[in-house]
Motif scaffolding. Structure first.
Motif, PDB file in Angstrom:
ATOM      1  N   SER A 289       0.790  -1.229   0.000  1.00  0.00           N
ATOM      2  CA  SER A 289       0.000   0.000   0.000  1.00  0.00           C
ATOM      3  C   SER A 289       0.827   1.286   0.000  1.00  0.00           C
ATOM      4  N   PHE A 290       2.130   1.201   0.319  1.00  0.00           N
ATOM      5  CA  PHE A 290       2.919   2.435   0.299  1.00  0.00           C
ATOM      6  C   PHE A 290       4.402   2.126   0.087  1.00  0.00           C
ATOM      7  N   THR A 291       5.188   3.188  -0.172  1.00  0.00           N
ATOM      8  CA  THR A 291       6.616   3.063  -0.447  1.00  0.00           C
ATOM      9  C   THR A 291       7.372   4.070   0.405  1.00  0.00           C
ATOM     10  N   VAL A 292       8.471   3.624   0.996  1.00  0.00           N
ATOM     11  CA  VAL A 292       9.288   4.517   1.815  1.00  0.00           C
ATOM     12  C   VAL A 292      10.678   4.612   1.202  1.00  0.00           C
ATOM     13  N   ASP A 293      11.098   5.840   0.899  1.00  0.00           N
ATOM     14  CA  ASP A 293      12.457   6.078   0.402  1.00  0.00           C
ATOM     15  C   ASP A 293      13.284   6.630   1.552  1.00  0.00           C
TER      16      ASP A 293
ATOM     17  N   ARG B 123      13.849  10.425   2.411  1.00  0.00           N
ATOM     18  CA  ARG B 123      12.866  10.659   3.473  1.00  0.00           C
ATOM     19  C   ARG B 123      11.513  10.981   2.862  1.00  0.00           C
ATOM     20  N   GLN B 124      11.121  10.138   1.952  1.00  0.00           N
ATOM     21  CA  GLN B 124       9.895  10.403   1.218  1.00  0.00           C
ATOM     22  C   GLN B 124       8.998   9.172   1.260  1.00  0.00           C
ATOM     23  N   ILE B 125       7.741   9.412   1.518  1.00  0.00           N
ATOM     24  CA  ILE B 125       6.775   8.320   1.574  1.00  0.00           C
ATOM     25  C   ILE B 125       5.699   8.559   0.525  1.00  0.00           C
TER      26      ILE B 125
ATOM     27  N   GLY C  13       0.537   6.985  -5.247  1.00  0.00           N
ATOM     28  CA  GLY C  13       0.929   8.135  -6.056  1.00  0.00           C
ATOM     29  C   GLY C  13       1.022   9.439  -5.296  1.00  0.00           C
ATOM     30  N   GLN C  14       0.448   9.475  -4.106  1.00  0.00           N
ATOM     31  CA  GLN C  14       0.472  10.716  -3.336  1.00  0.00           C
ATOM     32  C   GLN C  14       1.603  10.698  -2.312  1.00  0.00           C
ATOM     33  N   ASP C  15       2.287  11.836  -2.183  1.00  0.00           N
ATOM     34  CA  ASP C  15       3.286  11.963  -1.130  1.00  0.00           C
ATOM     35  C   ASP C  15       2.590  12.097   0.223  1.00  0.00           C
TER      36      ASP C  15
END
Lengths: 225, 225
Positions: free
Chosen positions: B133-137, B141-143, B147-149
DNA sequence: CCAAATTTTGACGCGCTCTTAACGCCCGCG
DNA sequence: CGCGGGCGTTAAGAGCGCGTCAAAATTTGG
């Protein structure tokens, strides 16, 4: 066993270091110049590089830079130069520590230990205990039985933790009670019966005839993988 | 922003160091003796401790030992003593580096960079973690969620950071509390509930029935990708 | 210096875990 | 053969831990 690559152009120093390090249980390989040092490091992975800055062929800082292009191996720099410029350059190039000659051997060894300690601290221990019917991952605190994760309450986990860390060893009731509930509960053997039954129900194939959590009548319990 | 705890009984040195370090972008807290140093470190987590060995109340090596009982924070030792015994003792007690006074400020800064680099280098292997459901860089430091930050407050990020860096691993409440708020807050389990709810509200598809931030009752939390 | 964002604190209800007690079983012992 | 102690099993009440919400306190940013 930790392996160390010693790089110095002075044969005496190389020899003295090699002997001392081997005497302390390290595996030592050596190199006399920058090129062969890089080659040696590529040939076989080492845990630490001890690098003299005054090499005949390549500048010491360059060696560090080229090593850092592909390796994160800790680098301990030796140097006769006391100038702080050299230190800053070497450290910023990627060195982990810097000692000026002449140095005490015990200091070198202490700094080695410090470097190695840090490197093994970060490595996660993969301590997993496996039995015929279930698997316990101590690092993840995860229990798996036939593909299914098994949930444990805190008390259940505490007991299981003690048991699996002492395989084949007899754990007395008092030992379990004092470690899990505290010394004040050393006589509440009831608790153990309740929780041991719980563990067997969750982990044993046949809870009625346990194969891993064995009762030693009158004494305590024993975990057999 | 890296935070540094400077411990020295000489006000001049403390002041000079604080100014220099702040000038290089570090956040600085100070302490004049061992007890207040330990207290300060417990109060708020720091990235590095710069510790003078000659403190008025406690022996420097003792400070290191007591700090190491609960923290793995890198320790850089300053000392006026050149004896190698002191060095070996401090390093073996758990110090990461040792500089003798008088020292060059640029050398100190270089050694600081080396220590901090080592601490971030080792974790740079996987910069992005992906779930259904989500991605963590971690680097940016970006989640990102569908498609939404997703914006995170500092505390939220700290918790998320620890969780995603230890996938499938159970993180105890004390672990989270000591790493995010400091050991002094080890019993404030309230905070965790509030912030875990916040994380789930922002990242889970169904915050009511979390699939990634799992509660292990009585023990802690587990992140499953 | 004010406004917004963030952190901290407190209260409430629900579910689960721990605790405790009762009962039956097996085995050794008198 | 009867008795008792140690063990396993089960069930139920008490109490604690967790999630949730909201307001107060603090920090941040303009």
């Amino acid at each position: 066993m930790n392996s160390i690559l010693v790089v110095d152009d002075d044969p005496h120093i190389v020899r003295a270091l090699a002997i001392t390090l081997k005497g302390h249980g390290y595996t030592v390989t050596t190199a006399m110049d920058g090129e062969s040092a890089l080659h040696a490091a590529a040939q076989r992975p080492v845990n630490v590089v001890i690098l003299d800055l005054g090499l005949p062929d390549i500048d010491g800082t360059t060696v560090i830079t080229r090593l850092r292009e592909w390796s994160a191996v800790p680098i301990l720099v030796l140097s006769a130069r006391h100038g702080s410029n050299d230190k800053v350059e070497a450290l910023d190039a990627g060195a982990d520590d810097y000692i000026t000659k002449p140095f005490g051997l015990d200091e070198l060894l202490a700094r080695l230990r410090a470097i190695l300690r840090r490197n093994t601290d970060s490595r996660e221990e993969t301590t997993t205990i496996e039995t015929s019917s279930f698997t316990v991952d101590l690092a993840k605190r995860q229990i798996t039985k036939s593909g299914q994760d098994v949930r444990m309450t805190p008390t259940e986990w505490n007991i299981l933790d003690i048991m699996v860390r002492n395989p084949d060893k007899l754990i007395t009731q008092q030992q379990l009670l004092t470690e899990v509930w505290g010394p004040a509960y050393a006589k509440e053997a009831n608790y153990l019966r309740v929780y041991m039954a719980q563990l067997r129900r969750k982990l044993e194939v046949e809870p009625g005839t346990p194969r891993h959590f064995i009762t030693e009548p009158g004494m305590g319990y024993r975990f057999v993988p």
